[in-house]
Scaffold this motif. Structure first.
Motif, PDB file in Angstrom:
ATOM      1  N   TYR A  56       3.751   1.393  -2.343  1.00 17.97           N
ATOM      2  CA  TYR A  56       4.670   1.248  -3.475  1.00 17.97           C
ATOM      3  C   TYR A  56       4.751   2.521  -4.317  1.00 17.97           C
ATOM      4  O   TYR A  56       5.741   2.776  -4.976  1.00 17.97           O
ATOM      5  CB  TYR A  56       4.216   0.085  -4.372  1.00 17.97           C
ATOM      6  N   TYR A  57       3.680   3.323  -4.300  1.00 17.75           N
ATOM      7  CA  TYR A  57       3.616   4.511  -5.152  1.00 17.75           C
ATOM      8  C   TYR A  57       4.371   5.692  -4.542  1.00 17.75           C
ATOM      9  O   TYR A  57       4.612   6.685  -5.205  1.00 17.75           O
ATOM     10  CB  TYR A  57       2.145   4.910  -5.351  1.00 17.75           C
ATOM     11  N   SER A  96      10.067   4.987  -5.268  1.00 15.09           N
ATOM     12  CA  SER A  96       9.961   5.003  -6.718  1.00 15.09           C
ATOM     13  C   SER A  96      10.952   5.948  -7.378  1.00 15.09           C
ATOM     14  O   SER A  96      11.471   6.877  -6.759  1.00 15.09           O
ATOM     15  CB  SER A  96       8.529   5.369  -7.126  1.00 15.09           C
ATOM     16  N   ASN A 141       0.805  -1.221   0.000  1.00 11.42           N
ATOM     17  CA  ASN A 141       0.000   0.000   0.000  1.00 11.42           C
ATOM     18  C   ASN A 141       0.843   1.279   0.000  1.00 11.42           C
ATOM     19  O   ASN A 141       0.326   2.366   0.172  1.00 11.42           O
ATOM     20  CB  ASN A 141      -0.980   0.008   1.178  1.00 11.42           C
ATOM     21  N   ILE A 168       9.286   1.395  -9.922  1.00 15.95           N
ATOM     22  CA  ILE A 168       9.486   1.095  -8.513  1.00 15.95           C
ATOM     23  C   ILE A 168      10.974   0.818  -8.299  1.00 15.95           C
ATOM     24  O   ILE A 168      11.600   0.127  -9.102  1.00 15.95           O
ATOM     25  CB  ILE A 168       8.650  -0.119  -8.081  1.00 15.95           C
TER      26      ILE A 168
END
Lengths: 503, 383
Positions: free
Chosen positions: A360-361, A366, A358, A371
């Motif tokens: 990763y963004y 990133s 939840n 990623i």
């Protein structure tokens, strides 16, 4: 009927699920079988009911050796099992469910429901089960459905009845009624095997106790001479502390406030019925209740997965009623979902991938649209160390970890960042004692750092051990509130509120 | 559409996808099973020929022709690659959809309309230099494919209509739509009564790569497009943020939702990307091989690509290999027909058998028990 297991060993590849087990099951006796998940209880019972064949060892019934070749043989020999998950047809009546598979038939395969109903009623009366043979299963509460499962076993004239974690779905009051039924079955000469991981229950109901650990019998004894502490030590292999060490709470400002929250279910009934409460920073609020009384819906609404029909949710002084899951997460709301395999993690993803499921963004992980995997992997490895997630590598699929380590992974993901509110749903369901202790400590630590903590659990002991305040949910409403900081609270009173008795 | 029907389709699609497309199986299921599957399919193909009164000598001859026609000469390899290009492109799109949990059957329709758009962009912008013209034509194909696929994505996201049904319906619509377009005066070739489009000018064509050796070698610059697409899809799936969300949604929709991923957006984005690749497949076919659009110019590539994506286990490299295999079967099949007089339908049967055996690894393991480690018993024991 007496049954004896002698030197039963069962391997699954390199895993020894049962290792030279000797066990005696006697008529007119309740044998309590205690063990953590993965200790080999289920394997043993599946061998006993004929589902698996043992690699070595014998099963003796009344002193005579028997060999079960297929699952039907166990029940034919008089061994019946009540599974943890019921196997009933919801749109059939009780009698229809009971006779399913062994229907009494007349000429031309005519289904003799009349005889069936009479037979069901006879068994009913003999053991005091009090089930209406004509009721539809879907209209019955869980506790009664369980009795239908017992009826099924009795209808197939079982003399040995295996009950697999039977109390997991019951309220404390239902458990008492259930124990009465177990006793009446025992007094009628049935042999009962009662499988559980709940210590006080096994002490109350058993005539004899066997403890299973790593596939071996590690302890046996008379419940009168055993205590929960000695049993736990036999089960886990080391002394276990039962009380959660925690200092008195220092509640601060309201972190979460829920007002007049309403939600409708698929039948347009209230799933949440004007729910009001607050969680302050620095306190643990526990929501007790039997599963299916709106707790799941409440958590989904608070975390943004479901939009409420009406009402307002304020988080950290902001109205978040219409904010997305991601927005709330970003604001510092942590969510430990009730069912980790279904919604908390992805079994086929690696531990590293699950650790950023939840986040990763976020810029931290990133590089533009990409990623930054090396960074994710390094962070995940650090989290695993911090939260004692035992895995040989972060590249391993999370599904390969044990349940306790999977849950610690989920807890690490949710807590290892700046949080303000922790919503934990069934945070320790199905875990071993060691992991439970660890997760409880972490939740209390979050509280002590000033987070608001909301715990939803159907395990009353867990709620009572962790919470500073207890709210009881029944049929979508908050029906009672208990403050644990002002002296001990009456377990019975909480139990009554869970069952819907108005206080 | 009823909820239960949706659930049933979901369950069926999931079973199929689980068998054939998830990533982390071991070497055996990834490599050994496909090899044995091809062998079994060829043996069964021979048996079928025997059963239809083909004599042994002809069967032998036909398999020699199969090998010869697929890899036996430069022109055979050129044919294999030419056939593989659209299969791989469309297969990549489908694989990406499968990874996101979308069982897209609509590549055929997306490919047809994408190809149509590329042709239109080709002849309408006649006169542009090729460096501009060709990219525009390709882009038009990808764009129209993406738009057409997003209809199914939008229907699913907004109404819950299952993509299996809506893409099948959209395929049917696309067939008729193509017929309609091909009869429009500004598309139809001058002086023709049958539905056929104007030709694509040279500046929009994918140049042939080997015509300096022999003008009959058809392999074209779509080859580079294909390889670039393999790398691109690999990057999307395993490196990019959006690909992470695609894969998470495909593996466990609940967990993805709980993690704050936006399922409607993901569905539409995944369908659009899949459609763009299918449209590109159509564009490469018309710009590289056919020169014009005719009814059914796709020749079922969009459906064969489903098999390619499944056989490639939805991995870009797997799709590339599976696409090359299918391209080889097609090129070799044509040679079989010429040399041995065996029906081209036999190749379809062999392709189908390969898919059946790959989808049923236990069957292959039962036929070739010595090809596998004997741990199946131990593994099968636990529930």
């Amino acid at each position: 009927m007496d049954v004896e297991l002698r030197g039963i060993t069962k391997r699954f590849g390199p895993v020894v699920a049962n290792d030279g087990i000797n066990l005696q099951i006697r008529a007119g006796e309740v044998l309590g079988l205690l063990g953590e998940n993965g200790a080999g209880k289920s394997t043993m019972m599946n061998i006993l009911s004929g589902l698996y064949a043992p690699d070595t060892g014998d099963i003796l019934i009344n002193g005579k050796k028997v060999v079960f070749e297929d699952p039907g043989d166990g029940i034919a020999a008089g061994i019946g099992m009540v599974h943890q998950h019921f196997m009933l047809v919801p749109v059939f009546t009780v009698a229809e469910n009971v006779i399913l598979g062994v229907e009494p038939t007349g000429r031309f395969d005519y289904l003799d429901l009349k005889t069936a109903r009479k037979q069901v009623r006879d068994i009913n009366d003999r053991y005091g089960l009090e089930v209406d043979p004509d009721a539809l299963i879907e209209t019955l509460p869980v506790g009664i459905q369980q009795r239908v499962e017992i009826l099924k076993v009795l209808f197939r004239s079982a003399d040995v009845i295996i009950l697999d974690e039977p109390t997991a779905v019951l309220t404390p009051q239902e458990v008492e009624d259930f124990f009465d039924i177990v006793r009446s079955l025992r007094d009628a000469g049935k042999a009962i095997v009662f499988i559980t991981h709940k210590l006080h229950e096994i002490l109350e109901i058993s005539d004899r106790i066997s403890v299973l650990r790593h596939g071996r019998i590690t302890g046996e004894g008379d419940p009168a001479k055993l205590t929960t502490e000695t049993l736990a030590e036999m089960m886990v292999g080391r002394p276990v502390s039962f009380t959660v060490d925690k200092s008195p709470p220092h509640p601060g400002r309201p972190m979460l406030s829920v007002s007049d929250l309403c939600l409708f279910d698929a039948h347009d009934d209230f799933a949440l019925d004007h729910v009001n409460f607050e969680v302050h920073s620095g306190e643990v609020v526990g929501i007790a209740g039997v599963q299916g009384n709106g707790q799941t819906e409440l958590v989904e609404t608070i975390t943004g997965l479901t939009r409420p029909a009406s009402g307002m949710i304020r988080f950290d002084d902001e109205n978040v009623t219409r904010a997305s899951v991601r927005d709330r997460h970003r604001m510092g709301m942590a969510h430990i979902p009730e069912d980790r395999l279904r919604s908390g993690m992805i079994s086929n993803f690696t531990v590293a991938e699950n650790m950023v499921l939840n986040s990763y963004y976020a810029p931290a992980y990133s590089k533009g649209p990409e990623i930054d995997w090396p960074k994710v992997q390094a962070t995940a490895a650090q989290y695993c160390v911090d939260f004692d997630v035992r895995t040989p590598s972060v590249f391993l699929p999370a599904g390969n970890l044990s349940g306790g380590n999977q849950q610690k992974m989920v807890v690490a993901r949710e807590l290892e960042r700046e949080t303000k509110l922790v919503v934990a749903s069934q945070p320790t369901r199905g875990l071993d004692v060691g992991s439970i202790e660890y997760i409880h400590e972490r939740l209390i630590a979050a509280r002590d750092e000033g987070d608001g903590v909301l715990i939803v659990s159907s395990e009353l002991d867990e709620i009572m051990g962790l919470s500073d305040r207890i709210l009881v949910m029944f049929e979508g409403r908050i029906v009672a509130e208990f403050d644990t900081t002002k002296g001990p609270i009456d377990r019975n009173a909480v139990g009554l509120a869970m069952a819907g008795a108005s206080s | 559409m009823s909820k239960t029907l949706n659930d049933k389709i979901d369950a069926a699609a999931e079973t199929l996808l689980n068998r054939t497309s998830r990533g982390r199986e071991d070497f055996e299921t990834l490599v050994v099973v496909p090899i044995f599957a091809v062998i079994v399919a060829l043996i069964l193909g021979a048996l079928i020929m025997l059963a239809t009164n083909v004599d042994l000598a002809t069967i032998g001859k036909s398999y020699v022709a199969l090998a010869h026609g697929s890899v036996g000469s430069l022109s055979a390899i050129s044919e294999t690659l030419t056939a593989a290009i659209p299969l791989v492109l469309a297969g990549l799109g489908l694989a990406l959809g499968f990874r996101a949990g979308l069982f897209n059957i609509g590549a055929e329709g997306q490919l047809l309309l994408g190809g149509m758009a590329a042709v239109v962009a080709g002849f309408m912008l006649d006169g542009l230099p090729w460096v501009v013209h060709l990219p525009i034509a390709l882009l038009a194909g990808a764009l129209v494919g993406a738009l057409y696929a997003s209809i199914a994505g939008w229907l699913k996201a907004a109404t819950g209509a299952h993509e299996v049904i809506s893409t099948i319906m959209l395929n049917l619509i696309s067939f008729r739509l193509l017929d309609y377009f091909l009869r429009q005066p500004f598309i139809q070739k001058e002086g023709r009564a049958d539905p056929i489009s104007k030709s694509v000018p040279d500046s929009a064509e994918l140049p042939r790569l080997l015509d300096w050796i022999d003008p009959n070698l058809r392999v074209h610059a779509g080859l580079f497009l294909m390889l670039a697409a393999v790398a691109f899809v690999y990057w999307i799936l395993f490196r990019s943020k959006i690909g992470f969300a695609f894969r998470a949604s495909g593996e466990n929709l609940h967990a993805a939702r709980y993690a704050g991923m936006h399922s409607s957006f993901i569905i539409i984005a995944a369908m659009a990307t899949a459609g763009a690749l299918a449209g590109l497949a159509g564009a490469s076919q018309v710009l590289g091989v056919l020169d014009r659009a005719t009814p059914g110019f796709s020749a079922g590539i969009g459906f064969d690509a489903i098999a390619v994506a499944l056989m490639g286990r939805s991995h870009p490299l797997g799709v590339l290999l599976a696409g090359l295999l299918f391209g080889a079967l097609e090129a070799g099949g044509r040679q079989m027909q010429v040399d041995a007089g065996v029906s081209i339908d036999l190749i379809s049967i062999i392709q189908a058998l390969i898919i059946v055996f790959i989808a049923a690894p236990l069957l292959v393991k039962a036929i070739f028990p010595w090809g596998f480690r004997s741990d199946s018993q131990a593994k099968g024991g636990a529930k």
